[in-house]
Design a protein around this motif. Structure first.
Motif, mmCIF file in Angstrom:
data_model
loop_
_atom_site.group_PDB
_atom_site.id
_atom_site.type_symbol
_atom_site.label_atom_id
_atom_site.label_comp_id
_atom_site.label_asym_id
_atom_site.label_seq_id
_atom_site.Cartn_x
_atom_site.Cartn_y
_atom_site.Cartn_z
ATOM 1 N N ILE A 142 2.529 -36.834 84.127
ATOM 2 C CA ILE A 142 1.977 -36.080 82.995
ATOM 3 C C ILE A 142 2.933 -36.132 81.810
ATOM 4 N N SER A 143 4.239 -36.020 82.076
ATOM 5 C CA SER A 143 5.224 -36.086 80.988
ATOM 6 C C SER A 143 5.182 -37.443 80.285
ATOM 7 N N ILE A 144 5.116 -38.504 81.070
ATOM 8 C CA ILE A 144 5.065 -39.847 80.478
ATOM 9 C C ILE A 144 3.773 -40.041 79.687
ATOM 10 N N LEU A 145 2.648 -39.595 80.235
ATOM 11 C CA LEU A 145 1.369 -39.713 79.516
ATOM 12 C C LEU A 145 1.387 -38.902 78.224
ATOM 13 N N PHE A 146 1.960 -37.700 78.272
ATOM 14 C CA PHE A 146 2.067 -36.881 77.062
ATOM 15 C C PHE A 146 2.936 -37.566 76.019
ATOM 16 N N LEU A 147 4.061 -38.141 76.463
ATOM 17 C CA LEU A 147 4.957 -38.823 75.539
ATOM 18 C C LEU A 147 4.287 -40.046 74.917
ATOM 19 N N LEU A 148 3.604 -40.841 75.722
ATOM 20 C CA LEU A 148 2.898 -42.008 75.193
ATOM 21 C C LEU A 148 1.783 -41.608 74.232
ATOM 22 N N ASN A 149 1.078 -40.524 74.562
ATOM 23 C CA ASN A 149 0.012 -40.034 73.685
ATOM 24 C C ASN A 149 0.588 -39.557 72.350
ATOM 25 N N PHE A 150 1.718 -38.869 72.404
ATOM 26 C CA PHE A 150 2.349 -38.410 71.171
ATOM 27 C C PHE A 150 2.836 -39.582 70.328
ATOM 28 N N ILE A 151 3.400 -40.601 70.976
ATOM 29 C CA ILE A 151 3.863 -41.780 70.235
ATOM 30 C C ILE A 151 2.686 -42.464 69.545
ATOM 31 N N LEU A 152 1.568 -42.593 70.251
ATOM 32 C CA LEU A 152 0.377 -43.202 69.637
ATOM 33 C C LEU A 152 -0.113 -42.367 68.457
ATOM 34 N N PHE A 153 -0.153 -41.036 68.622
ATOM 35 C CA PHE A 153 -0.593 -40.149 67.542
ATOM 36 C C PHE A 153 0.360 -40.245 66.348
ATOM 37 N N ALA A 154 1.653 -40.236 66.626
ATOM 38 C CA ALA A 154 2.623 -40.318 65.533
ATOM 39 C C ALA A 154 2.523 -41.651 64.809
ATOM 40 N N ASP A 155 2.290 -42.726 65.560
ATOM 41 C CA ASP A 155 2.203 -44.048 64.951
ATOM 42 C C ASP A 155 0.962 -44.187 64.087
ATOM 43 N N LYS A 156 -0.171 -43.739 64.585
ATOM 44 C CA LYS A 156 -1.434 -43.950 63.871
ATOM 45 C C LYS A 156 -1.694 -42.915 62.776
ATOM 46 N N VAL A 157 -1.181 -41.700 62.929
ATOM 47 C CA VAL A 157 -1.544 -40.643 61.982
ATOM 48 C C VAL A 157 -0.341 -40.164 61.173
ATOM 49 N N LEU A 158 0.682 -39.670 61.854
ATOM 50 C CA LEU A 158 1.767 -38.992 61.150
ATOM 51 C C LEU A 158 2.626 -39.924 60.295
ATOM 52 N N LEU A 159 3.012 -41.073 60.849
ATOM 53 C CA LEU A 159 3.880 -41.968 60.091
ATOM 54 C C LEU A 159 3.213 -42.508 58.834
ATOM 55 N N SER A 160 1.944 -42.829 58.926
ATOM 56 C CA SER A 160 1.264 -43.337 57.730
ATOM 57 C C SER A 160 1.186 -42.265 56.643
ATOM 58 N N LEU A 161 0.972 -41.011 57.041
ATOM 59 C CA LEU A 161 0.952 -39.933 56.050
ATOM 60 C C LEU A 161 2.334 -39.699 55.443
ATOM 61 N N LEU A 162 3.363 -39.731 56.264
ATOM 62 C CA LEU A 162 4.711 -39.520 55.736
ATOM 63 C C LEU A 162 5.139 -40.639 54.796
ATOM 64 N N PHE A 163 4.871 -41.887 55.179
ATOM 65 C CA PHE A 163 5.261 -42.988 54.314
ATOM 66 C C PHE A 163 4.470 -42.992 53.013
ATOM 67 N N SER A 164 3.215 -42.618 53.054
ATOM 68 C CA SER A 164 2.454 -42.565 51.810
ATOM 69 C C SER A 164 2.946 -41.444 50.907
ATOM 70 N N ARG A 165 3.388 -40.355 51.498
ATOM 71 C CA ARG A 165 3.921 -39.249 50.692
ATOM 72 C C ARG A 165 5.221 -39.648 50.024
ATOM 73 N N TRP A 166 6.102 -40.324 50.755
ATOM 74 C CA TRP A 166 7.388 -40.718 50.188
ATOM 75 C C TRP A 166 7.236 -41.802 49.136
ATOM 76 N N SER A 167 6.291 -42.687 49.324
ATOM 77 C CA SER A 167 6.169 -43.800 48.382
ATOM 78 C C SER A 167 5.532 -43.368 47.064
ATOM 79 N N LYS A 168 4.741 -42.313 47.071
ATOM 80 C CA LYS A 168 4.048 -41.891 45.844
ATOM 81 C C LYS A 168 4.794 -40.829 45.074
ATOM 82 N N SER A 169 5.854 -40.247 45.649
ATOM 83 C CA SER A 169 6.551 -39.207 44.905
ATOM 84 C C SER A 169 7.658 -39.734 44.064
#
Length: 115
Positions: A88-115
């Protein structure tokens, strides 16, 4: 309403100053917010699609193993039951990595590049 009354109302509204003022970068702020919301929605949908496809592929592989070699699948399920917490820990970690890669990182990089 008659045309003359409408003309009077329009002339009066053009002569008076409005009671509110918009900042000079109002349109830019609105467009950035709309773009971020659209990016969030697109990223989250992509994350959900990838999660659903991954679960489907795991199900198909499990079904194939069940038809081909039932004992191997039973051994895998038994091993997973014995090691529930790490799995369960490994699945949670992999799920979080996928979420961070597809959603969070793109939002953070777009915020930094436009400011």
């Amino acid at each position: 309403m008659k045309a003359e009354e409408l003309d009077n109302i329009l002339e009066k509204s053009f002569r008076t100053e409005p009671d509110f003022y918009l900042p000079h970068d109002f349109a830019q702020k609105v467009s950035v917010k709309v773009a971020r919301r659209s990016q969030w929605k697109t990223g989250f949908q992509e994350y959900l699609y990838l999660t659903i496809v991954s679960i489907f592929l795991i199900g198909v592989a499990s079904g194939t193993y069940y038809l081909v070699n039932k004992d191997l699948l039973i051994q895998i399920v038994t091993w997973i039951r014995e090691n529930v917490s790490p799995v369960i820990s490994i699945l949670f970690l992999l799920n979080f990595i996928l979420f961070a890669d597809k959603v969070l990182l793109s939002l953070l990089f777009s915020r930094w590049s436009k400011s």
